[in-house]
Design an enzyme around this catalytic site. Structure first.
Site, PDB file in Angstrom:
ATOM      1  CG  ASP A 240      -1.776   1.197   1.358  1.00  0.00           C
ATOM      2  OD1 ASP A 240      -2.703   1.276   0.545  1.00  0.00           O
ATOM      3  OD2 ASP A 240      -1.550   2.059   2.237  1.00  0.00           O
TER       4      ASP A 240
ATOM      5  CD  GLU B 280      -2.254   2.472  -3.627  1.00  0.00           C
ATOM      6  OE1 GLU B 280      -3.321   3.050  -3.812  1.00  0.00           O
ATOM      7  OE2 GLU B 280      -1.589   2.605  -2.582  1.00  0.00           O
TER       8      GLU B 280
HETATM    9  C1  NOJ Z   1      -4.163   3.400  -0.720  1.00  0.00           C
HETATM   10  C2  NOJ Z   1      -5.404   2.621  -0.422  1.00  0.00           C
HETATM   11  O1  NOJ Z   1      -5.825   1.978  -1.598  1.00  0.00           O
HETATM   12  C3  NOJ Z   1      -6.416   3.594   0.113  1.00  0.00           C
HETATM   13  O2  NOJ Z   1      -7.677   3.002   0.242  1.00  0.00           O
HETATM   14  C4  NOJ Z   1      -5.915   4.140   1.433  1.00  0.00           C
HETATM   15  O3  NOJ Z   1      -6.792   5.151   1.869  1.00  0.00           O
HETATM   16  C5  NOJ Z   1      -4.515   4.736   1.294  1.00  0.00           C
HETATM   17  N1  NOJ Z   1      -3.635   3.924   0.523  1.00  0.00           N
HETATM   18  C6  NOJ Z   1      -3.888   4.926   2.658  1.00  0.00           C
HETATM   19  O4  NOJ Z   1      -3.476   3.704   3.174  1.00  0.00           O
END
Ligand code: NOJ
Length: 573
Positions: A220, A289
């Site tokens: 993440d 991500e």
């Molecule tokens: C990316 C995640 O996909 C999202 O849902 C989240 O709010 C942020 N990262 C913070 O962790």
């Protein structure tokens, strides 16, 4: 005797090598299915989806033809940001069950040949994490676990950095008399990766879940893990759409994609590769991500000569960010495909994504009528396909009021409709019974969309009737055929409205052609497949709204397409 057995032994060795390699490479042409656990299936009727619910639905995932299941965060969390605020990396949140449930889920999934990918949230923890509490109290061991900074002389935050969720990225701690950094909600303090102890602790977390049987991690918010050591102010973007509290107001050169980020990722890659080498079960993988420029996203894969590896793949969000209903043309879509393909060094594996828990669902964003076309596109492009739960049968966004909403990024009425991520997170429509079969009637954490009566999985299970789900199932099979698996890729816009994608291996071609229905006259259009000399093509699959019959023969040099219609053709030349 020996010479007689030699060819057989060689064959066995060859078979073994091939089998081992295919196990190693299982992810390279996989379909990854994102389960949003809280909205997936509520097995104990408490209004929240849970791990037992996921176990119950594994047979659906198997039937759909997916290979890997990515679970959005399930670790212990106060749920300020839907589990992306973890308060204990070694416990499962009560909402979802317990560690035994996760073990059971992994075991069952593995028995069924499904891989399990966990969401790993390294950039920040919850402010309820023990590490943060100790850090705030300046305990010896944890005082440098987070990014703390003194106030400026006038008491204001140390610099101008802005949180992704708007406003200053700094929060004052009365206890510690310092500010701490939070790139997301104020309850999500950023860890300090310049502290080797933090890096060690996060490796331990990875190893813990690898030992539990996880097949990999979705990492993440990775670009945020390091920030400038001098804490310099970030420059303005001068975007007219961004107000001074908006994240887009600044150019994030000191808080995103710092060189150290790539080194950290390659350390984790090394850890996973070593683990995979020493354990059965094939490659354990990392998917990062990174919402960043194309070049930076691709850098997360590693060096193009393979000398330093990062993620197995870094999510390609171009279809989410760059395709706009009624605006994008077929030329734009083809340009997007080539921009990714051309930027990605050939040693790496492509991936294609249409939706996730942070973005409006495909039917809502790109039109209910175009669901099949986009599912076909993602499944037939080379490499990995990612499906967000519900996409396989065309679930639309739900209806959520401001009062019902949960998303911390949008707790402000003026931006709720345009920015809240609650709409794409409403429960899955399994059937047309109470609450769409999500549970037995308890009030769900987010409302079930009223559309569940018309659009639900159960109504699309009949194999003799073409439906979005039956098309999806055929696609996950079709993509296994050689042209789609390992063939060359060509794409054309043959008008503003019609896209052609051709995957070929020698004289065998699988061709997708679809008409967006966004441009030109909203009537049938005469189309053709470029670069094909054959006079006959077999219709292998159509969208639900097509009049063409599967198995019929058409002339690929000239045929008609209706707005929103898509066809997959098998062609030999
Ligand atoms: C990316 C995640 O996909 C999202 O849902 C989240 O709010 C942020 N990262 C913070 O962790």
């Amino acid at each position: 005797m020996f010479t007689k057995l030699l060819p057989f032994s060689l064959f066995l060795i060859f078979l073994l090598i091939t089998l081992c390699r295919s196990d190693e490479d299982w992810w390279k042409h996989a379909v990854f299915y994102q389960v949003y656990p809280r909205s997936f299936k509520d097995s104990n009727n408490d209004g929240n989806g849970d791990l037992s619910g996921v176990i119950e639905k594994l047979s659906h995932l198997k039937d759909a033809g997916v290979n890997g299941v990515w679970l959005s965060p399930i670790m212990k969390s106060p749920q300020v940001d839907a589990g992306y605020d973890i308060s204990d990396y070694y416990a499962i949140d009560d909402l979802y069950g317990n560690m035994d449930d996760l073990k059971k889920l992994i075991e069952k999934a593995h028995e069924m040949g499904l891989k399990i990918i966990l969401d790993f949230v390294p950039n920040h923890t919850s402010n309820e994490h023990q590490w943060f509490k100790e850090s705030e109290n300046k305990s010896d061991e944890y005082k440098d676990y987070y990014v703390w900074k003194d106030a400026k002389d006038d008491g204001s935050p140390p610099n101008n950095w802005i949180s992704v969720f708007r406003g200053s990225a700094w929060k004052w701690s009365d206890k510690r008399k310092q500010f701490y950094l939070h790139h997301f909600a104020e309850q999500q303090p950023d860890l300090n990766y310049r502290n080797p102890k933090v890096r060690e602790d996060m490796k331990k977390v990875l190893l813990y879940y690898l030992d539990l049987g996880a097949d990999g991690f979705r990492v993440d918010a990775f670009p945020f893990v390091f920030e400038d050591e001098q804490f310099r102010d970030e420059p303005r973007t001068f975007k007219s759409s961004a107000g001074e509290n908006d994240y887009g107001y600044l150019n994030h050169i000191y808080t995103n994609n710092l060189p150290e980020t790539y080194d950290l990722l390659s350390e984790w890659r090394h850890l996973l590769d070593e683990y995979s080498k020493n354990h059965e079960g094939g490659a354990r993988i990392l998917m990062t991500e990174a919402c960043a420029d194309l070049e930076q996203v691709i850098r997360y894969y590693g060096n193009e000569d393979g000398s330093k590896l990062g993620a197995h793949f870094s999510f390609n969000f171009l279809f989410i960010s760059d395709i706009h209903k009624n605006i994008s043309t077929a030329h734009d879509i083809v340009r997007i495909i080539y921009s990714w393909q051309n930027a990605l060094p050939s040693i790496f594996t492509s991936n294609w994504v249409l939706g996730n828990h942070d973005n409006r669902r495909i039917p809502t964003r790109l039109g209910v009528e175009n669901i099949d076309s986009f599912n076909m596109l993602v499944q037939l492009l080379p490499g990995i396909a990612v499906t967000y739960n519900g996409e396989e049968f065309g679930q639309e966004d739900g209806e959520v009021t401001y009062e019902q909403g949960n998303d911390p990024s949008s707790r402000n009425r003026s931006i709720f409709e345009s920015t809240s991520r609650d709409f794409e997170r409403t429960p899955i429509h399994w059937d047309d019974t109470t609450n769409g079969g999500f549970n037995d009637g308890a009030k769900p954490w987010l409302p079930v969309s009223s559309k569940y009566k018309e659009v639900n999985l159960a109504s699309q299970l009949d194999e003799s009737k073409l439906s979005h789900y039956q098309i999806y199932k055929k696609l996950t099979q079709k993509r296994k055929e050689d042209p789609a698996r390992i063939g060359s890729t060509d794409a054309w816009a043959i008008s503003d409205d019609v896209v052609v994608l051709k995957r070929s291996i020698e004289s065998k071609h699988i061709v997708l052609v679809f008409k967006l229905g966004w441009h030109g006259k909203m009537e049938e259009e005469s189309v053709y497949i470029p670069s094909i000399k054959a006079k006959e093509a077999t219709v292998a699959l159509t969208s639900v709204n097509s009049a063409y019959k599967i198995g019929s023969i058409i002339n690929p040099q000239q045929f008609k397409l209706q707005p929103h219609e898509s066809l997959i053709l098998d062609i030999s030349s």
